[in-house]
Write an enzyme that holds these catalytic residues in place. Structure first.
Site, PDB file in Angstrom:
ATOM      1  N   GLY A 147       0.922  -1.039   0.303  1.00 15.32           N
ATOM      2  CA  GLY A 147      -0.047  -0.141   0.272  1.00 15.32           C
ATOM      3  C   GLY A 147       0.890   1.245  -0.180  1.00 15.32           C
ATOM      4  N   CYS A 148      -0.236   2.603  -0.461  1.00 17.01           N
ATOM      5  CA  CYS A 148       1.302   3.857  -0.181  1.00 17.01           C
ATOM      6  C   CYS A 148       1.697   4.424   1.152  1.00 17.01           C
ATOM      7  CB  CYS A 148      -0.176   4.385  -1.090  1.00 17.01           C
ATOM      8  SG  CYS A 148      -1.910   5.405  -0.153  1.00 17.01           S
ATOM      9  N   TYR A 149       0.782   4.040   1.265  1.00 22.89           N
ATOM     10  CA  TYR A 149       0.665   4.344   3.287  1.00 22.89           C
ATOM     11  C   TYR A 149       2.379   3.552   3.586  1.00 22.89           C
ATOM     12  CZ  TYR A 149      -2.784   8.400   4.320  1.00 22.89           C
ATOM     13  OH  TYR A 149      -3.568   9.702   3.968  1.00 22.89           O
ATOM     14  N   THR A 151       4.089   1.651   2.183  1.00 22.55           N
ATOM     15  CA  THR A 151       5.698   1.832   2.048  1.00 22.55           C
ATOM     16  C   THR A 151       6.050   2.688   2.239  1.00 22.55           C
ATOM     17  OG1 THR A 151       4.855   1.177  -0.258  1.00 22.55           O
ATOM     18  CG2 THR A 151       6.373   2.710  -0.398  1.00 22.55           C
TER      19      THR A 151
END
Length: 344
Positions: A147-149, A151
């Site tokens: 996921g973005c967060y 990462t």
């Protein structure tokens, strides 16, 4: 190599198209949607004159016959139904949803509110945090793209967690994202008049990325306690900033920790460590696959502040997916991803 993109009408799918359109090795064979079959430029007008490809319905056997890699950028709960079918055909699968990231199906059900993928498939999925899982990614056929967060957070925390330099009971993450992180679905909270000149916290202590972060932290260092993780919506389009607070076990100076981070990320071309006293902003990585990290020890409290920024659509989604595809196929991980950040 020929690739197909499933879920091309979302921001993540659109970003995959942008990257792969210029990739020197991967060629876009087809793009797919569960919606109407229309020219792709009708969904994304900025592609008019660039591509004549049409959004097609999803025919697993047909796609697998003509493509070697399938990127699935469908929402969680939808992706879980597509991944098993594609994986059985023998093509490489890179899933950008959250459906394969949690090894515990019950945890997935609790946080995502969807039925989990069968456990045998979850065990085969390699967590694609490119900088820290390269050996497994190189030999993988199925990737759970982070996921973005997670990462931004995990890249910021990894060196001090792996070296066991921090108190495992005190990890606090204050994270902020641009509006594109919520996708293209219609929502009152994402209206211009709601976002503009505003700053809002959301999913307080309930964000679905919490167990993903905790799972990986405990792989690196067992005994990490539940983290405090909260998210905020910024009035911008792209970007994530994770400001992370940890308690050091011993007195360490900022200079020493910066050297540690530089050593740990020496062979990671997309992680850039800022010099002492210099901290990154989201605009400085926009449109790129970089993660920029700044550090500062508060000698008065013994706490370390870590600032980690990424473009949520690039390093937080499509960029990392292509980076993983490069690694899976013996290419330099930078191939097709050496974008200079957009500035200003």
């Amino acid at each position: 190599m020929k690739v197909s993109i499933i879920g091309t009408t979302g921001y993540g799918g659109g970003e995959l198209f942008r990257i792969l359109h210029h990739h020197p090795v991967f060629t876009i064979q087809s793009v797919h949607t569960t919606r109407n079959e229309i020219p792709l430029f009708e969904e994304f007008p900025h592609l008019n004159g660039i591509t004549n490809q049409t959004l097609e319905h999803i025919d697993v056997e047909k796609i697998a016959k003509h493509s070697e890699i399938v990127f699935i950028a469908a929402p969680s709960g939808v992706s879980s139904k597509l991944v098993p079918a594609f994986f059985r055909t023998g093509v490489q699968v890179i899933d950008l949803s959250g459906d394969l990231r949690l090894i515990d199906g019950e945890e997935y059900l609790k946080w995502y509110k969807h039925e989990p993928v069968e456990s045998s498939l979850l065990e085969k999925a390699v967590y694609g945090l490119s900088e820290w899982n390269k050996e497994k990614i190189i030999n993988a056929e199925l990737i759970a793209n982070p996921g973005c967060y997670p990462t931004a957070t995990l890249l910021g925390l990894a060196p001090v967690v792996k070296e066991r330099l921090i108190d495992p009971d005190m990890i606090i993450i204050d994270a902020k994202s641009g509006a594109s992180g919520a996708g293209r679905s219609v929502s009152k909270s994402l209206l211009f008049s709601e976002i503009n000149e505003n700053f809002r916290i959301y999913k307080v202590n309930e964000h679905q990325h919490i167990p993903e972060i905790e799972q990986q932290l405990n792989r690196w260092s067992t005994g990490i306690s539940p983290i405090t993780f909260n998210t905020h919506l910024l009035p911008i389009t792209r970007g994530i900033m994770a400001t992370i607070y940890v308690q050091l076990k011993e007195n360490l100076h900022t200079d020493r920790l910066i050297e540690l981070y530089k050593e740990q990320y020496l062979w990671s071309p997309f992680v850039r460590i800022r010099p002492k006293g210099n901290f990154p902003s989201v605009k400085e990585v926009a449109g790129s696959n970089f993660c920029d990290i700044g550090l500062q020890v508060d000698e008065r409290t013994g706490r370390l502040t870590i600032v980690s920024v990424i473009d949520n659509l690039m390093k937080g989604a499509a960029g990392q997916a292509v980076q993983n595809a490069n690694l899976m196929n013996g290419l330099n991980e930078k191939t097709g991803l050496e974008f200079v950040p957009l500035y200003p």
